[in-house]
Design a protein around this motif. Structure first.
Motif, PDB file in Angstrom:
ATOM      1  N   ARG A 265       0.833  -1.202   0.000  1.00 31.91           N
ATOM      2  CA  ARG A 265       0.000   0.000   0.000  1.00 31.91           C
ATOM      3  C   ARG A 265       0.873   1.260   0.000  1.00 31.91           C
ATOM      4  NH1 ARG A 265      -2.892  -1.083   4.089  1.00 31.91           N
ATOM      5  NH2 ARG A 265      -4.867  -1.647   3.125  1.00 31.91           N
ATOM      6  N   ALA A 266       1.921   1.252   0.806  1.00 37.96           N
ATOM      7  CA  ALA A 266       2.814   2.413   0.867  1.00 37.96           C
ATOM      8  C   ALA A 266       3.501   2.650  -0.469  1.00 37.96           C
ATOM      9  CB  ALA A 266       3.849   2.211   1.974  1.00 37.96           C
ATOM     10  N   ALA A 267       3.902   1.571  -1.155  1.00 36.43           N
ATOM     11  CA  ALA A 267       4.558   1.714  -2.457  1.00 36.43           C
ATOM     12  C   ALA A 267       3.578   2.210  -3.512  1.00 36.43           C
ATOM     13  CB  ALA A 267       5.167   0.379  -2.881  1.00 36.43           C
ATOM     14  N   LEU A 268       2.368   1.685  -3.507  1.00 43.03           N
ATOM     15  CA  LEU A 268       1.363   2.106  -4.483  1.00 43.03           C
ATOM     16  C   LEU A 268       0.942   3.559  -4.274  1.00 43.03           C
ATOM     17  CD1 LEU A 268      -1.008  -0.998  -4.706  1.00 43.03           C
ATOM     18  CD2 LEU A 268       0.500  -0.140  -6.489  1.00 43.03           C
ATOM     19  N   ARG A 269       0.879   3.970  -3.019  1.00 43.21           N
ATOM     20  CA  ARG A 269       0.417   5.317  -2.708  1.00 43.21           C
ATOM     21  C   ARG A 269       1.293   6.387  -3.348  1.00 43.21           C
ATOM     22  NH1 ARG A 269       0.590   5.285   2.829  1.00 43.21           N
ATOM     23  NH2 ARG A 269      -1.531   4.541   3.092  1.00 43.21           N
ATOM     24  N   GLU A 270       2.539   6.069  -3.614  1.00 50.39           N
ATOM     25  CA  GLU A 270       3.439   7.045  -4.227  1.00 50.39           C
ATOM     26  C   GLU A 270       3.099   7.288  -5.694  1.00 50.39           C
ATOM     27  OE1 GLU A 270       7.563   6.444  -3.551  1.00 50.39           O
ATOM     28  OE2 GLU A 270       7.321   5.879  -1.443  1.00 50.39           O
ATOM     29  N   VAL A 271       2.320   6.390  -6.301  1.00 50.43           N
ATOM     30  CA  VAL A 271       2.025   6.492  -7.739  1.00 50.43           C
ATOM     31  C   VAL A 271       0.535   6.627  -8.013  1.00 50.43           C
ATOM     32  CG1 VAL A 271       2.286   5.340  -9.974  1.00 50.43           C
ATOM     33  CG2 VAL A 271       4.078   5.095  -8.241  1.00 50.43           C
ATOM     34  N   PHE A 272      -0.286   5.903  -7.258  1.00 49.90           N
ATOM     35  CA  PHE A 272      -1.714   5.819  -7.552  1.00 49.90           C
ATOM     36  C   PHE A 272      -2.562   6.327  -6.385  1.00 49.90           C
ATOM     37  CE2 PHE A 272       0.259   2.275  -9.933  1.00 49.90           C
ATOM     38  CZ  PHE A 272      -0.100   2.651 -11.223  1.00 49.90           C
TER      39      PHE A 272
END
Length: 325
Positions: A265-272
């Motif tokens: 979730r933390a990684a995705l939040r940076e893009v989406f």
């Protein structure tokens, strides 16, 4: 522009291209990992109609040795692949076709090829794998008109390489859908750069779909789901000795590269800004993400109900993953 030099070096050192390369090669060639019987669909779980039956029949015909191993290894992944493929076809009809699909690391590219063959020019697809046997299996049924295969790992496909590689110029403007199929976990736990690198190939308002096995902070629960997978499902297709051999020689390396759902979730939040969990089977989850809530909701509406018995699921789907409820 972000410098991915160190990321490329990390990928080249990854287990997928080194320690695990023999496993992927021998499985794709049918020398090892062959299930006792071919994987079979439980049509009771699917929306049964003429279109679904046509998709399932062609998919079964196009499967190579690795896909048969793979679909026999994850509970009800076969049914989900049919559901996902049908959803992509429905989504393409609702969009401005043709749309482009990139299926990265999906062995012989069975699902993407099946979609493209049935879409008849409405979905142009690219599959990739660094295993030459997967390429041979992809072309075993001839050269399809609307599906292509790239022999190489996912970190060799970039906007620059797509525009410069003969035959791949159709994808130079990017992809409407990118599907990561249990690939990142074979290289490293560096989801931040993996997603950032691949996302450069995504068109504005496109969809990224991730299928991964996720680590849990609750070791006992993680192991309970693994035992359910191995003894409740995989035992239909593999001997106990084969299951233990794979766990020792493949899964222990892969497990080192798994991340938790919170880390994802933390990684995705940076893009989406938007994402849904769209499927769950034990420790495996599928997540769909986009910058366009409209496109994401349209795709989710094309999916229909998850085709998996309730005892293998550990939460309602679809469920919001981003933003936080």
């Amino acid at each position: 522009m972000e410098d991915f030099t160190h990321f490329h070096e990390e990928c080249e050192r990854g287990a997928r291209l080194n320690k695990l390369s023999d496993f992927f090669s021998s499985t794709a060639a049918g020398r090892a990992g062959v299930p006792i019987r071919r994987p079979s669909l439980d049509f009771r779980l699917l929306e049964r109609n003429l279109e679904t039956e046509r998709f399932a029949a062609l998919h079964a015909t196009r499967q190579g040795p690795f896909d048969q191993h793979y679909l026999s290894s994850i509970p009800y992944r076969y049914e989900e692949e049919i559901r996902l493929g049908m959803a992509i076809l429905r989504y393409s009809s609702a969009c401005q076709p043709p749309i482009t699909l990139y299926s990265l690391g999906t062995a012989e590219g069975t699902m993407a090829r099946t979609i493209s063959e049935l879409a008849d020019g409405q979905v142009l697809s690219l599959s990739c794998s660094p295993t030459i046997e997967n390429q041979e299996n992809f072309y075993a049924w001839g050269v399809p008109k609307h599906a292509q295969f790239f022999l190489g790992p996912f970190n060799h496909i970039s906007p620059e390489s797509l525009s410069q590689t003969p035959g791949l110029q159709d994808f130079a403007s990017g992809f409407d859908i990118i599907f990561e199929d249990t690939t990142f976990q074979m290289y490293s736990p560096n989801r931040q750069q993996q997603i950032a690198f691949v996302q450069r190939n995504l068109r504005a308002k496109g969809l990224m779909i991730f299928l991964e096995k996720f680590r849990s902070l609750d070791a006992e629960e993680y192991q309970r789901r693994e035992l359910q997978k191995d003894h409740g499902f995989k035992a239909r297709y593999f001997s106990d000795a084969e299951i233990k051999h794979k766990k020792r020689n493949v899964l222990e390396s892969m497990n080192l590269n798994e991340v938790t759902l919170d880390e994802m979730r933390a990684a995705l939040r940076e893009v989406f800004p938007y994402a849904y969990i769209i499927w769950n089977s034990g420790n495996f989850y599928s997540i769909a993400a986009s910058t366009s809530l409209r496109n994401l909701n349209l795709f989710v509406s094309c999916l229909g109900s998850a085709a998996i018995p309730s005892e293998y699921t550990y939460g309602e789907v679809p469920t919001p993953f981003l933003p936080l409820p």
